[in-house]
Design an enzyme around this catalytic site. Structure first.
Site, PDB file in Angstrom:
ATOM      1  N   ASP A 128       1.020  -1.143   0.135  1.00 16.71           N
ATOM      2  CA  ASP A 128      -0.312   0.047  -0.169  1.00 16.71           C
ATOM      3  C   ASP A 128       0.699   1.273   0.059  1.00 16.71           C
ATOM      4  O   ASP A 128       2.114   1.118  -0.325  1.00 16.71           O
ATOM      5  CB  ASP A 128      -1.057   0.100   1.383  1.00 16.71           C
ATOM      6  CG  ASP A 128      -0.298  -0.108   2.430  1.00 16.71           C
ATOM      7  OD1 ASP A 128       0.755   0.059   2.684  1.00 16.71           O
ATOM      8  OD2 ASP A 128      -1.385   0.106   3.938  1.00 16.71           O
ATOM      9  N   CYS A 138       3.010  -3.453   3.844  1.00 16.90           N
ATOM     10  CA  CYS A 138       2.231  -2.684   4.572  1.00 16.90           C
ATOM     11  C   CYS A 138       3.693  -1.966   5.336  1.00 16.90           C
ATOM     12  O   CYS A 138       3.983  -1.951   6.107  1.00 16.90           O
ATOM     13  CB  CYS A 138       0.945  -2.566   4.405  1.00 16.90           C
ATOM     14  SG  CYS A 138       0.647  -3.906   5.985  1.00 16.90           S
ATOM     15  N   THR A 162       2.788  -1.840   9.348  1.00 11.28           N
ATOM     16  CA  THR A 162       2.584  -2.806   9.601  1.00 11.28           C
ATOM     17  C   THR A 162       3.260  -4.201   9.959  1.00 11.28           C
ATOM     18  O   THR A 162       3.544  -5.034   9.940  1.00 11.28           O
ATOM     19  CB  THR A 162       1.886  -3.051  11.157  1.00 11.28           C
ATOM     20  OG1 THR A 162       0.740  -3.372  10.588  1.00 11.28           O
ATOM     21  CG2 THR A 162       1.493  -1.381  11.932  1.00 11.28           C
ATOM     22  N   HIS A 190      10.079 -24.079   9.282  1.00 10.02           N
ATOM     23  CA  HIS A 190       8.779 -25.061   9.825  1.00 10.02           C
ATOM     24  C   HIS A 190       7.459 -24.551   9.252  1.00 10.02           C
ATOM     25  O   HIS A 190       6.883 -25.620   9.429  1.00 10.02           O
ATOM     26  CB  HIS A 190       8.809 -24.090  11.620  1.00 10.02           C
ATOM     27  CG  HIS A 190       9.924 -25.256  12.411  1.00 10.02           C
ATOM     28  ND1 HIS A 190       9.917 -24.974  13.738  1.00 10.02           N
ATOM     29  CD2 HIS A 190      10.813 -25.837  11.997  1.00 10.02           C
ATOM     30  CE1 HIS A 190      10.750 -25.483  13.526  1.00 10.02           C
ATOM     31  NE2 HIS A 190      11.811 -25.938  12.945  1.00 10.02           N
ATOM     32  N   HIS A 199       7.223 -31.543  10.162  1.00  9.89           N
ATOM     33  CA  HIS A 199       6.487 -29.884   9.646  1.00  9.89           C
ATOM     34  C   HIS A 199       5.745 -29.978   8.278  1.00  9.89           C
ATOM     35  O   HIS A 199       3.842 -29.484   8.575  1.00  9.89           O
ATOM     36  CB  HIS A 199       7.127 -29.022   9.004  1.00  9.89           C
ATOM     37  CG  HIS A 199       8.539 -28.562  10.614  1.00  9.89           C
ATOM     38  ND1 HIS A 199       8.193 -28.207  12.039  1.00  9.89           N
ATOM     39  CD2 HIS A 199       9.538 -29.204  10.978  1.00  9.89           C
ATOM     40  CE1 HIS A 199       9.188 -28.345  12.637  1.00  9.89           C
ATOM     41  NE2 HIS A 199       9.871 -28.540  12.060  1.00  9.89           N
TER      42      HIS A 199
HETATM   43  C1  RB5 Z   1      -1.711   2.269   6.435  1.00  8.43           C
HETATM   44  O1  RB5 Z   1      -1.956   3.682   7.406  1.00  8.43           O
HETATM   45  C2  RB5 Z   1      -1.633   1.205   7.310  1.00  8.43           C
HETATM   46  O2  RB5 Z   1      -2.871   1.209   8.028  1.00  8.43           O
HETATM   47  C3  RB5 Z   1      -1.458  -0.252   6.629  1.00  8.43           C
HETATM   48  O3  RB5 Z   1      -0.047  -0.339   5.606  1.00  8.43           O
HETATM   49  C4  RB5 Z   1      -1.237  -0.862   7.849  1.00  8.43           C
HETATM   50  O4  RB5 Z   1      -0.386  -0.554   8.944  1.00  8.43           O
HETATM   51  C5  RB5 Z   1      -2.184  -2.083   8.211  1.00  8.43           C
HETATM   52  O5  RB5 Z   1      -2.051  -3.211   8.473  1.00  8.43           O
END
Ligand code: RB5
Length: 150
Positions: free
Chosen positions: A8, A65, A67, A98, A133
């Site tokens: 994203d 993304c 996180t 695994h 596994h």
């Molecule tokens: C976008 O701002 C953020 O929410 C996305 O990149 C991500 O971290 C979502 O899990």
């Protein structure tokens, strides 16, 4: 390998670095976007990559993304997908040994770029151990059949 990659708006910069490494190592790279800083919805790009791996159009996938959490949630909805959010060398190695991870998920805002590229390296070059596994992954495949077929 043929590897699809998507992110994203939090990920284009890291995605470009990852793609450069993949090409350098001789992998075929399928870029499914996004490419700019404009705000987009991570489920759209997670779906594109997970669907291509699920259907066997690409061997593996990489998702980025902020996180890594949103992309993990999306990708693991798809059949045959074992998407793993890796945040250090140990989780990267274990995800392959695994879990036979077929999608690497990275958090661009949580993992420093140098570490993210080291994680990529380990994930690309570590083989699945199989054995017990594989038996465990077979159980997950069985669950998928029940869940997907009601
Ligand atoms: C976008 O701002 C953020 O929410 C996305 O990149 C991500 O971290 C979502 O899990």
């Amino acid at each position: 390998m043929k590897i699809s990659i998507g992110c994203d708006h939090a990920g284009p910069e890291l995605k470009n670095k990852v793609m450069a490494i993949l090409k350098e190592r001789g992998h075929e790279c399928v870029d499914l976007g996004t490419s700019g800083p404009g705000s987009v919805d991570y489920p759209d790009f997670g779906k594109a990559v997970a669907s291509s791996v699920s259907k066997g159009e690409t061997d593996r996938g990489i998702l980025i993304c902020g996180t890594g959490i949103g992309m993990s949630i999306v990708a693991n909805k798809f059949q045959n997908i074992r998407a793993t959010l890796c945040y250090d060398i140990f989780t990267a190695r274990m995800s392959r040994l695994h879990n036979d991870s077929n999608i690497l998920v990275l958090g661009s805002r949580t993992t420093e770029t140098g570490l993210a590229l080291s994680i990529l390296d380990i994930w690309l070059n570590t083989d699945f151990e199989g054995g017990r596994h594989q038996d465990r992954l077979n159980k997950i495949s069985e669950m998928e059949k029940v869940i997907c077929n009601g």
